[in-house]
Design a protein around this motif. Structure first.
Motif, short mmCIF file in Angstrom:
data_model
loop_
_atom_site.label_atom_id
_atom_site.label_comp_id
_atom_site.label_asym_id
_atom_site.label_seq_id
_atom_site.Cartn_x
_atom_site.Cartn_y
_atom_site.Cartn_z
N ASP A 72 0.83 -1.22 0.00
CA ASP A 72 0.00 0.00 0.00
C ASP A 72 0.86 1.25 0.00
OD1 ASP A 72 -2.24 1.64 0.03
OD2 ASP A 72 -2.61 1.39 2.18
N GLY A 73 1.65 1.41 -1.05
CA GLY A 73 2.55 2.56 -1.14
C GLY A 73 1.83 3.88 -1.03
N ALA A 74 0.68 4.03 -1.71
CA ALA A 74 -0.05 5.30 -1.67
C ALA A 74 -0.61 5.57 -0.28
CB ALA A 74 -1.17 5.29 -2.71
N ASN A 97 -0.47 8.40 4.95
CA ASN A 97 -0.47 8.31 6.41
C ASN A 97 0.78 8.90 7.03
OD1 ASN A 97 -2.98 7.07 6.41
ND2 ASN A 97 -2.13 5.00 6.41
N TYR A 98 1.89 8.85 6.32
CA TYR A 98 3.13 9.41 6.85
C TYR A 98 3.14 10.93 6.80
CZ TYR A 98 8.06 9.46 8.06
OH TYR A 98 9.26 9.65 8.71
N GLY A 99 2.34 11.49 5.87
CA GLY A 99 2.25 12.94 5.78
C GLY A 99 3.19 13.58 4.78
N ASP A 127 -6.52 17.59 0.88
CA ASP A 127 -7.79 16.88 1.00
C ASP A 127 -7.74 15.48 0.36
OD1 ASP A 127 -7.62 17.66 -1.64
OD2 ASP A 127 -9.67 18.45 -1.76
N ASP A 128 -6.53 14.97 0.09
CA ASP A 128 -6.42 13.64 -0.51
C ASP A 128 -6.93 12.55 0.42
OD1 ASP A 128 -5.53 13.55 -3.16
OD2 ASP A 128 -3.45 13.96 -2.58
N THR A 129 -7.53 11.56 -0.19
CA THR A 129 -7.79 10.27 0.45
C THR A 129 -6.82 9.28 -0.18
OG1 THR A 129 -9.38 9.59 -1.23
CG2 THR A 129 -10.25 10.83 0.68
N ARG A 130 -6.77 8.08 0.35
CA ARG A 130 -5.92 7.06 -0.25
C ARG A 130 -6.32 6.87 -1.71
NH1 ARG A 130 -5.89 2.70 -2.61
NH2 ARG A 130 -4.16 1.24 -2.50
N ASP A 131 -7.62 6.82 -1.98
CA ASP A 131 -8.10 6.57 -3.34
C ASP A 131 -7.77 7.71 -4.29
OD1 ASP A 131 -9.03 4.10 -2.58
OD2 ASP A 131 -11.13 4.73 -2.39
N SER A 132 -7.93 8.96 -3.84
CA SER A 132 -7.65 10.09 -4.74
C SER A 132 -6.15 10.18 -5.03
CB SER A 132 -8.18 11.40 -4.17
OG SER A 132 -7.51 11.76 -2.97
N LEU A 133 -5.32 9.92 -4.02
CA LEU A 133 -3.87 9.94 -4.25
C LEU A 133 -3.47 8.78 -5.16
CD1 LEU A 133 -1.04 11.02 -3.80
CD2 LEU A 133 -0.94 9.70 -1.66
N HIS A 134 -4.03 7.62 -4.92
CA HIS A 134 -3.69 6.46 -5.75
C HIS A 134 -4.08 6.71 -7.20
CE1 HIS A 134 -3.87 2.31 -7.36
NE2 HIS A 134 -2.77 2.21 -6.65
#
Length: 197
Positions: A115-117, A122-124, A155-162
Motif C-alpha cells: 500500500d505505497g499510496a 499516512n506518513y504525511g 484533501d487527498d484520500t488514499r483513493d484520490s492519491l492512488h
C-alpha cells in the motif's frame, strides 16, 4: 504478469499499437482466473493469454517455475509486472535476473510493500509518485529505472492519491519500456545509467 484490472497492461498495449512503445507482448500470465487483465490481453490480440493457478502447484517455487517455463517457451526477453500481486520466489528472480521490471505506487525506497499510496499519505509526505524498477530478491528493492512525482493534496484520500499516482504510472511505464528498448542502460553499483544515443 498481472493479477487484477491490468490498467498498466492496457496502456502499454495501446502505446505499442500507436507506435510509441516498440514492444511485442507475446504472453500475458495471471494468477487469477477472473483478472480483467486476461480479457484485456485477449481483446488486444496478445498471442498467448494464460491463467496459471497457484493452487495447482505444491509451493511458490514450483508455481514460479511453471510461469518461467511458459515465459521461455514464448521467447520473451523482458518480464513486465503490471499489478502482479504475488511475491516472486528467489529462484524465479535469479532465473530472470536483470530482466524483470515492476512499477510501484510510491517513490522508492520510501514506502515499499502493498500500500505505497496509503502509507505515503499516512506518513504525511507532501509529494509521492511512482517508481519503475528492476526486480531483485528484496521486495521493491531493485535498481530504479525511472520515477515520476505527483503532489499530495491536503484533501487527498488514499483513493484520490492512488488515482493521481496511477495516472502518472500510465505515462511513465510505457515511456520507460520504450527507453529500455531504444536506448538501453547499464548499472553502476545501484545506479541505472541510461545509454546516450
Amino acid at each position: 504478469m498481472a493479477s487484477g484490472r491490468g490498467s498498466n497492461l492496457k496502456v502499454i498495449l495501446a502505446a505499442a499499437k500507436a507506435g510509441n512503445c516498440p514492444v511485442d507482448t507475446r504472453l500475458v500470465i495471471s494468477d487469477k482466473a477472473t483478472a480483467p487483465a486476461l480479457q484485456t490481453a485477449r481483446d488486444e490480440g496478445v498471442a498467448q493469454v494464460l491463467h496459471i493457478n497457484p493452487k495447482d502447484y505444491a509451493d511458490r517455487a514450483s508455481f514460479d517455475a511453471a510461469c518461467g517455463d511458459a515465459i521461455e517457451q514464448a521467447g520473451c526477453h523482458w518480464i513486465v509486472l503490471a499489478g502482479y500481486m504475488r511475491i516472486l520466489s528467489a529462484e524465479f528472480v535469479q532465473r530472470f535476473a536483470g530482466r524483470i521490471i515492476n512499477i510501484h505506487p510510491a517513490l522508492l525506497p520510501a514506502f515499499p510493500g502493498a500500500d505505497g499510496a496509503g502509507d505515503a499519505l499516512n506518513y504525511g509526505v507532501k509529494v509521492s509518485g511512482c517508481t519503475v524498477h528492476l526486480v531483485d530478491e528484496v521486495l521493491d528493492g531493485g535498481p530504479i529505472l525511472a520515477q515520476a512525482v505527483v503532489p499530495v493534496l491536503d484533501d487527498d484520500t488514499r483513493d484520490s492519491l492512488h488515482a493521481r499516482i496511477q495516472s502518472a504510472e500510465h505515462t511513465l511505464y510505457p515511456e520507460t519500456l520504450r527507453r529500455m528498448v531504444e536506448d538501453g542502460f547499464h548499472i553502476e553499483g545501484r545506479r541505472v545509467i541510461w545509454n546516450q544515443v
